[in-house]
Design a protein around this motif. Structure first.
Motif, mmCIF file in Angstrom:
data_model
loop_
_atom_site.group_PDB
_atom_site.id
_atom_site.type_symbol
_atom_site.label_atom_id
_atom_site.label_comp_id
_atom_site.label_asym_id
_atom_site.label_seq_id
_atom_site.Cartn_x
_atom_site.Cartn_y
_atom_site.Cartn_z
ATOM 1 N N PRO A 109 0.854 -1.186 0.000
ATOM 2 C CA PRO A 109 0.000 0.000 0.000
ATOM 3 C C PRO A 109 0.890 1.235 0.000
ATOM 4 C CG PRO A 109 -0.477 -1.437 1.891
ATOM 5 C CD PRO A 109 0.825 -1.869 1.296
ATOM 6 N N ARG A 116 -4.406 3.733 8.237
ATOM 7 C CA ARG A 116 -5.172 3.844 6.995
ATOM 8 C C ARG A 116 -4.928 2.641 6.087
ATOM 9 N NH1 ARG A 116 -4.340 8.905 6.073
ATOM 10 N NH2 ARG A 116 -6.365 9.689 6.706
ATOM 11 N N PRO A 117 -3.680 2.221 5.881
ATOM 12 C CA PRO A 117 -3.480 0.988 5.095
ATOM 13 C C PRO A 117 -4.194 -0.229 5.690
ATOM 14 C CG PRO A 117 -1.424 2.174 5.238
ATOM 15 C CD PRO A 117 -2.393 2.905 6.121
ATOM 16 N N ALA A 174 4.670 8.671 12.943
ATOM 17 C CA ALA A 174 4.392 9.185 11.616
ATOM 18 C C ALA A 174 4.145 8.091 10.595
ATOM 19 C CB ALA A 174 5.577 10.019 11.152
ATOM 20 N N ILE A 175 4.298 6.839 10.969
ATOM 21 C CA ILE A 175 4.165 5.783 9.966
ATOM 22 C C ILE A 175 2.702 5.626 9.586
ATOM 23 C CG2 ILE A 175 4.620 3.372 9.416
ATOM 24 C CD1 ILE A 175 6.673 3.326 11.650
ATOM 25 N N PRO A 176 2.383 5.735 8.295
ATOM 26 C CA PRO A 176 0.993 5.534 7.895
ATOM 27 C C PRO A 176 0.674 4.046 8.011
ATOM 28 C CG PRO A 176 2.290 6.610 6.156
ATOM 29 C CD PRO A 176 3.243 6.043 7.154
ATOM 30 N N ARG A 231 -2.019 5.043 -1.679
ATOM 31 C CA ARG A 231 -2.959 5.669 -0.747
ATOM 32 C C ARG A 231 -2.218 6.440 0.341
ATOM 33 N NH1 ARG A 231 -6.333 1.717 -0.278
ATOM 34 N NH2 ARG A 231 -8.001 2.550 -1.547
ATOM 35 N N PRO A 232 -1.178 5.869 0.969
ATOM 36 C CA PRO A 232 -0.413 6.678 1.931
ATOM 37 C C PRO A 232 0.177 7.946 1.314
ATOM 38 C CG PRO A 232 0.085 4.374 2.263
ATOM 39 C CD PRO A 232 -0.789 4.450 1.044
ATOM 40 N N VAL A 269 8.161 14.352 8.065
ATOM 41 C CA VAL A 269 8.217 12.973 8.555
ATOM 42 C C VAL A 269 9.624 12.387 8.458
ATOM 43 C CG1 VAL A 269 7.766 11.663 6.458
ATOM 44 C CG2 VAL A 269 6.784 10.906 8.606
ATOM 45 N N LEU A 283 10.283 7.372 5.556
ATOM 46 C CA LEU A 283 9.384 6.238 5.745
ATOM 47 C C LEU A 283 9.772 5.175 4.748
ATOM 48 C CD1 LEU A 283 5.895 8.013 5.725
ATOM 49 C CD2 LEU A 283 7.079 7.128 7.733
ATOM 50 N N MET A 284 9.484 3.912 5.078
ATOM 51 C CA MET A 284 9.661 2.874 4.076
ATOM 52 C C MET A 284 8.479 1.919 4.094
ATOM 53 S SD MET A 284 12.855 0.350 3.177
ATOM 54 C CE MET A 284 12.463 -0.974 4.300
ATOM 55 N N PHE A 285 8.064 1.504 2.907
ATOM 56 C CA PHE A 285 6.973 0.559 2.729
ATOM 57 C C PHE A 285 7.543 -0.648 2.006
ATOM 58 C CE2 PHE A 285 3.597 3.621 3.663
ATOM 59 C CZ PHE A 285 4.276 4.813 3.503
ATOM 60 N N TYR A 286 7.365 -1.826 2.588
ATOM 61 C CA TYR A 286 8.046 -3.031 2.115
ATOM 62 C C TYR A 286 7.044 -4.158 1.905
ATOM 63 C CZ TYR A 286 10.689 -7.375 3.004
ATOM 64 O OH TYR A 286 11.217 -8.637 2.949
ATOM 65 N N PHE A 297 5.880 -1.630 7.338
ATOM 66 C CA PHE A 297 5.817 -0.176 7.316
ATOM 67 C C PHE A 297 6.832 0.339 8.319
ATOM 68 C CE2 PHE A 297 1.774 -0.006 5.012
ATOM 69 C CZ PHE A 297 1.317 -1.296 5.204
ATOM 70 N N GLU A 350 -4.376 8.542 13.158
ATOM 71 C CA GLU A 350 -3.169 7.936 12.595
ATOM 72 C C GLU A 350 -1.963 8.141 13.506
ATOM 73 O OE1 GLU A 350 -2.769 6.191 9.249
ATOM 74 O OE2 GLU A 350 -1.237 5.644 10.691
ATOM 75 N N SER A 402 -2.108 9.964 3.608
ATOM 76 C CA SER A 402 -1.401 10.107 4.878
ATOM 77 C C SER A 402 -0.362 11.211 4.812
ATOM 78 C CB SER A 402 -0.727 8.788 5.251
ATOM 79 O OG SER A 402 -1.630 7.718 5.152
#
Lengths: 438, 438
Positions: free
Chosen positions: A141, B144-145, B139-141, A144-145, A297, A300-303, B302, B133, A149
């Motif tokens: 995801p 919402r996810p 701060a990590i979204p 959307r963030p 912020v 951030l990382m999304f994995y 995340f 959130e 977010s």
């Protein structure tokens, strides 16, 4: 396939019965009761448009679900899920769905990175929603963030490992010392790479994704042809060795960054050195990750998995559920039209660090000459590592010098390299790679 | 503070002028033009409720912004941002804001983990939105996810590093060999830990967050007092050494998992061994990360800063912008009321792996006896590592045996430990820790 109960129902038409389409069909039918429980409405799969209704599929529904008549399948649909891929007929079918007042979910990165704006505007005008979480980084995801977010922050840079094939190949080269060709063959054997791997290894797939990411991050429209793209086919054993010796790992990064002066965005896909302790450096195998830097912020990382039928189907279903919830609540859909003009700049405007490996005479004074040439062009050196050169001979003693620079403009580096090649003590520039991460 | 232009405006009342509140005030005023450009409306900060309007703050606005009269500040607000923290008066003020028809943004984990349902229901009944959130993982979204992107999938487990203080302390103990007390003192010196660190090191902060995560992941209400909580105050040097020798790292994890038999959810916070190659293992220092396992997507992570004024303010602003966009589009807000009953089970029902370190006689046959006792209670051993025991003497030769088990129920392990302690060849059970990750 219809319901007689009091529960409201939404009709879903599925276009495409491939790997992801089959999994979406499976979830919509197998998990129907659970999905209905969560949103208080039935998600009614009314039909699946496929070229050959008789073909056997990973997940097989009764034959009446399948049809090669797309009008029939889309008739009366509240949500059309497009998983055909490619430009046409996907573009035409999405426009048709929108004109019929249907909401659309798609995972079609190629289409969005070339004709996105046309589709976003058509959806906005029709007051329907167009969602496409599955188009970038599979199931992660990220869209959307970025859109929601981080909408109160200012994104300055996105760096993504958004192509699992190339990440697998580079990871194999790094961890086993395999050549590019051997690693590619292994990836093909395991199903991570296609028989024709060009779109992956030449960076086009990643380029489409970064164009979509940049649109959402910077609120301005970008297309695939604006992305500077270098693939991984030329990454050599020497590149890997030099990177490893300096404490770095090579990743194919898709980067979108906003510059202040000149104001604009640079989009670039290329093999990149990252410090081994960077969060993206630990993304191994065919996994994907997107690293976001924003003013407030920080990072951030999304994995997660970047591909795969059921993982990508999970992202598609997230979009379907969001649209369904919105439909049930009432109220208009959200739109993705670009809000501002923001120039896409040439990569020459970009500023980064570099690794430069040269073969030079193994003699005193050489380092001073090369460093002087770098300094003359405004490029300062952060570290240097000298290693023996296998090509060195008694006639001509040479060594390999690997430099890591501080930040400099691409255009400055180009001039520095020209001048370095002209030095009498330098035989050859063997490797030039960009370096990111703090 | 009011606008005369044609641009629509939303009034925002801020409750609290501390670290996060100051940063929200800064973003709302300094970035006003950019935020307005993005949503087509002005976000009008109308006032800040503080106990002492004369106090000096990190970010100082003109004095007319500050007031100790909360009714005056909240009067006419479209969005109330609550950043006071604690239960009262935060709870009362949020209920008042809701009754006035205002949407609410809060970062108050303690309040949500104890009185969340009351607030969610009040918001749903009033048709306003309550967003939070910032309450989990800074701060990590993540919320919402969980709610949107994964709404078409079935989440089976969440494991989070959601407390930066304890992660910093454990990281220091692991990387420098520091004792718990020394690492805590260093964390306090750097501002990562408070003078009274109890809520962090005893796990209560993480427990509140996992209750909130579980609500969104499993669509059922949970509260702080349902979370099994063990802090890190008892984590010893031996625990770290034994974990490291077996290839693991110790993290304080907040875990929410759904069980099938018996059906329900287990919520637990405790020091946990993770394989060094697990994505959560590389989360260092005061960073946070949330790892999500779901049926279709397999696994996602995340990652980002778990605290800090401007980072947390970024999450608050994401909620503010989402509410503002929804207000401008029209249509009702979303609600978070729990949709189903799902039992919260005792940790005895939970199944995991374990590391058990015993001091035992250094003699042949000991391993067979211990392994036999484990097997008798249905706990099978995956690996064993024997190390010299510093307490061993000529009179009594002892060794340390560190076992990693396969998966077993907590209740089975408890029985196994009892029986092991009763063995004549076992002097002492020195360490018992849960092990997660594949």
């Amino acid at each position: 396939m219809t319901t007689a109960s009091d529960t409201p129902a939404l009709n879903i038409a599925l276009l495409g019965g491939g790997t992801v389409g089959s999994q979406v069909a499976r979830i919509l039918t197998e998990d129907a009761a659970s999905l209905t429980g969560r949103i208080g409405a039935e998600l009614n799969l009314t039909g699946i448009f496929v070229r050959n209704p008789q073909a056997t599929r990973d997940f097989q529904l009764p034959s009446e679900y399948y049809s090669d008549d797309v009008d029939e399948v889309m008739d009366g649909a509240d949500i059309v899920v497009e998983l055909i891929g490619g430009i046409e007929p996907a573009r035409e079918l999405i426009l048709k769905a929108i004109s019929q007042g249907a909401n659309v979910v798609t995972g079609n990165k190629e289409l969005l990175a070339t004709h996105g704006n046309e589709l976003y505007e058509a959806a906005a005008q029709a007051g329907v929603q167009l969602s496409f979480e599955a188009s970038v980084a599979g199931a992660i995801p990220i869209l959307r963030p970025l859109r929601d977010s981080l909408s109160g922050d200012k994104i300055t840079r996105i760096m993504g490992i958004v192509n699992g094939t190339t990440n697998y190949i580079l990871d194999q080269m790094d961890s086993t010392g395999a050549s590019f060709n051997d690693a590619l063959a292994e990836a093909q054997r395991l199903g991570y790479a296609e028989a024709d791997p060009a779109a992956d290894v030449e960076g086009q797939d990643a380029a489409a994704k970064v164009a979509i990411l940049a649109h959402l991050a910077f609120h301005a429209p970008f297309t695939l042809d604006q992305v500077y793209t270098e693939g991984i086919t030329d990454v050599s054993d020497l590149d890997h060795k030099s990177a490893a010796e300096a404490g770095y790992i090579i990743k194919l990064l898709a980067i979108a960054e906003q510059l202040e002066d000149p104001e604009g965005v640079v989009l670039r896909v290329h093999p990149t050195l990252l410090p081994r302790e960077h969060p993206l450096a630990s993304v191994r195998g065919a996994y994907n990750a997107v690293f976001v830097e924003a003013e407030n912020v920080d990072e951030l990382m999304f994995y997660g998995p970047g591909a795969g039928g059921s993982a990508t189907a999970s992202a598609v279903m997230g979009d379907v559920m969001s649209i369904a919830k919105r439909r049930l609540r009432g109220g208009p859909g959200r739109t993705h039209t670009a809000r501002r003009e923001l120039e896409c700049l040439d990569i020459g405007e970009s500023t980064t660090r570099y690794m430069v490996v040269v073969r030079a005479a193994d003699a005193s004074g050489v380092l001073a000459k090369v460093a002087g040439t770098f300094a003359d062009h405004g490029v300062s050196i952060k570290s240097m590592n000298q290693t023996p050169d296998e090509a060195s001979s008694d006639d001509e003693k040479t060594a390999l010098l690997a430099f890591i620079t501080h930040r400099a403009k691409e255009s400055q580096l180009a001039q520095t390299l020209e001048a370095t090649k002209g030095l009498d003590v330098v035989n050859e520039v063997l490797s030039v790679m960009r370096v990111e991460g703090k």
